[in-house]
Motif scaffolding. Structure first.
Motif, PDB file in Angstrom:
ATOM      1  N   PRO A 171       0.800  -1.233   0.000  1.00 38.39           N
ATOM      2  CA  PRO A 171       0.000   0.000   0.000  1.00 38.39           C
ATOM      3  C   PRO A 171       0.832   1.282   0.000  1.00 38.39           C
ATOM      4  O   PRO A 171       0.476   2.248  -0.684  1.00 38.39           O
ATOM      5  N   LYS A 172       1.918   1.304   0.775  1.00 40.16           N
ATOM      6  CA  LYS A 172       2.719   2.519   0.830  1.00 40.16           C
ATOM      7  C   LYS A 172       3.346   2.826  -0.518  1.00 40.16           C
ATOM      8  O   LYS A 172       3.336   3.973  -0.985  1.00 40.16           O
ATOM      9  N   THR A 173       3.904   1.804  -1.172  1.00 37.93           N
ATOM     10  CA  THR A 173       4.558   2.014  -2.461  1.00 37.93           C
ATOM     11  C   THR A 173       3.552   2.397  -3.531  1.00 37.93           C
ATOM     12  O   THR A 173       3.796   3.309  -4.332  1.00 37.93           O
ATOM     13  N   SER A 174       2.408   1.727  -3.567  1.00 36.78           N
ATOM     14  CA  SER A 174       1.417   2.061  -4.592  1.00 36.78           C
ATOM     15  C   SER A 174       0.926   3.497  -4.421  1.00 36.78           C
ATOM     16  O   SER A 174       0.775   4.232  -5.407  1.00 36.78           O
ATOM     17  N   ALA A 175       0.682   3.906  -3.179  1.00 34.46           N
ATOM     18  CA  ALA A 175       0.230   5.282  -2.940  1.00 34.46           C
ATOM     19  C   ALA A 175       1.318   6.286  -3.296  1.00 34.46           C
ATOM     20  O   ALA A 175       1.030   7.350  -3.859  1.00 34.46           O
ATOM     21  N   ALA A 176       2.567   5.972  -2.970  1.00 31.38           N
ATOM     22  CA  ALA A 176       3.665   6.886  -3.285  1.00 31.38           C
ATOM     23  C   ALA A 176       3.797   7.087  -4.787  1.00 31.38           C
ATOM     24  O   ALA A 176       4.005   8.213  -5.263  1.00 31.38           O
ATOM     25  N   VAL A 177       3.688   6.004  -5.560  1.00 28.15           N
ATOM     26  CA  VAL A 177       3.790   6.117  -7.024  1.00 28.15           C
ATOM     27  C   VAL A 177       2.707   7.045  -7.561  1.00 28.15           C
ATOM     28  O   VAL A 177       2.968   7.934  -8.379  1.00 28.15           O
TER      29      VAL A 177
ATOM     30  N   LEU B 243      -3.131   8.371  -0.598  1.00 28.72           N
ATOM     31  CA  LEU B 243      -2.494   8.745   0.668  1.00 28.72           C
ATOM     32  C   LEU B 243      -1.438   7.734   1.083  1.00 28.72           C
ATOM     33  O   LEU B 243      -1.767   6.625   1.497  1.00 28.72           O
ATOM     34  N   PRO B 244      -0.147   8.079   1.009  1.00 30.68           N
ATOM     35  CA  PRO B 244       0.884   7.202   1.572  1.00 30.68           C
ATOM     36  C   PRO B 244       0.925   7.380   3.091  1.00 30.68           C
ATOM     37  O   PRO B 244       0.627   8.458   3.616  1.00 30.68           O
ATOM     38  N   VAL B 245       1.298   6.336   3.795  1.00 31.31           N
ATOM     39  CA  VAL B 245       1.472   6.400   5.252  1.00 31.31           C
ATOM     40  C   VAL B 245       2.824   5.795   5.582  1.00 31.31           C
ATOM     41  O   VAL B 245       3.047   4.603   5.377  1.00 31.31           O
ATOM     42  N   ASP B 246       3.738   6.627   6.075  1.00 30.70           N
ATOM     43  CA  ASP B 246       5.035   6.103   6.508  1.00 30.70           C
ATOM     44  C   ASP B 246       5.028   5.943   8.025  1.00 30.70           C
ATOM     45  O   ASP B 246       4.009   6.153   8.685  1.00 30.70           O
TER      46      ASP B 246
END
Length: 239
Positions: free
Chosen positions: A133-139, A150-153
């Protein structure tokens, strides 16, 4: 607090307060095409920004295009990205993803994502090996696609847990859907990006993993963790 409407209101108030501190809109830090952003995001896992950024630039200097990276000897790719965490894992993973994209699309490009909705594009990306999820949102958010994902780190997640937006038992991966649902449906890509950035910046600059600076936190009145850590009136008087 478990009422969804109340949590949405709280999320908006937290966003508003953090924007007063860090300034919104926040300028985008990348203008990479989506495929380049994917490689950049994969390099960044558990790695400091300076190291992952240097590794990305090293790849671009060493090979003229991502097809060449895909087809290079894996040992050479690993040596080129040696400054990141776990280069021995990331080099073959990146090459496997580049090969998989080529197989699915017929060429090495992610331009097809621009014609998809955010849920469709995220699902497509998360079918790639090692993409979560984080990578897909970041892209989708950080690349030139500029989509409302929305990315969440770890910093963002920590602030969300401490302020009570999500329970501590909710891991970073599944928190993406919960925190995204707390934002207004009509928000555009910039507003969603701002939310991630101000939450992340607050985690980096105030809501530290150890010794959070609750005494100067703009969210203190909304934060059950900060209230619990704050000395009582009797303790302050006796100090």
């Amino acid at each position: 607090m478990t009422d969804p409407a109340a949590l949405r209101d709280k999320a908006l108030e937290i966003h508003r307060l953090l924007c007063t501190v860090y300034g919104c809109p926040v300028a985008y830090f990348h203008s990479l095409d989506p495929l380049s952003e994917l490689v950049s995001s994969l390099l960044s896992h558990r790695t400091r920004n300076a190291a992952s950024g240097a590794a990305f630039k090293a790849l671009r200097r060493r090979w003229s295009d991502w097809e060449s990276v895909r087809d290079a000897p894996v040992a050479e790719v690993e040596a080129t990205i040696a400054g990141v965490t776990w280069p021995e894992q990331k080099a073959p993973r990146i090459q496997a993803i580049l090969r998989r994209i080529t197989e699915r699309v017929g060429s090495l490009s992610l331009d097809l994502l621009s014609g998809m909705t955010v849920p469709e594009a995220r699902a497509w990306l998360e079918e790639l090996p090692g993409v979560g999820p984080k990578t897909s949102a970041a892209v989708l958010s950080f690349s030139t696609l500029r989509q409302a994902a929305l990315p969440v780190d770890s910093h963002h997640h920590r602030v969300a847990v401490r302020t009570g937006l999500i329970p501590a038992s909710l891991a970073v991966g599944p928190s993406h859907a919960v925190l995204s649902a707390q934002l207004p449906e009509g928000w555009d890509a910039q507003q969603v990006y701002d939310n991630h950035e101000v939450m992340m910046l607050h985690g980096q600059r105030c809501c530290h993993y150890q010794a959070p600076a609750c005494d100067r936190c703009v969210l203190l009145r909304l934060c059950p963790t900060g209230q619990a850590l704050r000395p009582s009136e009797e303790e302050r008087e006796s100090a």
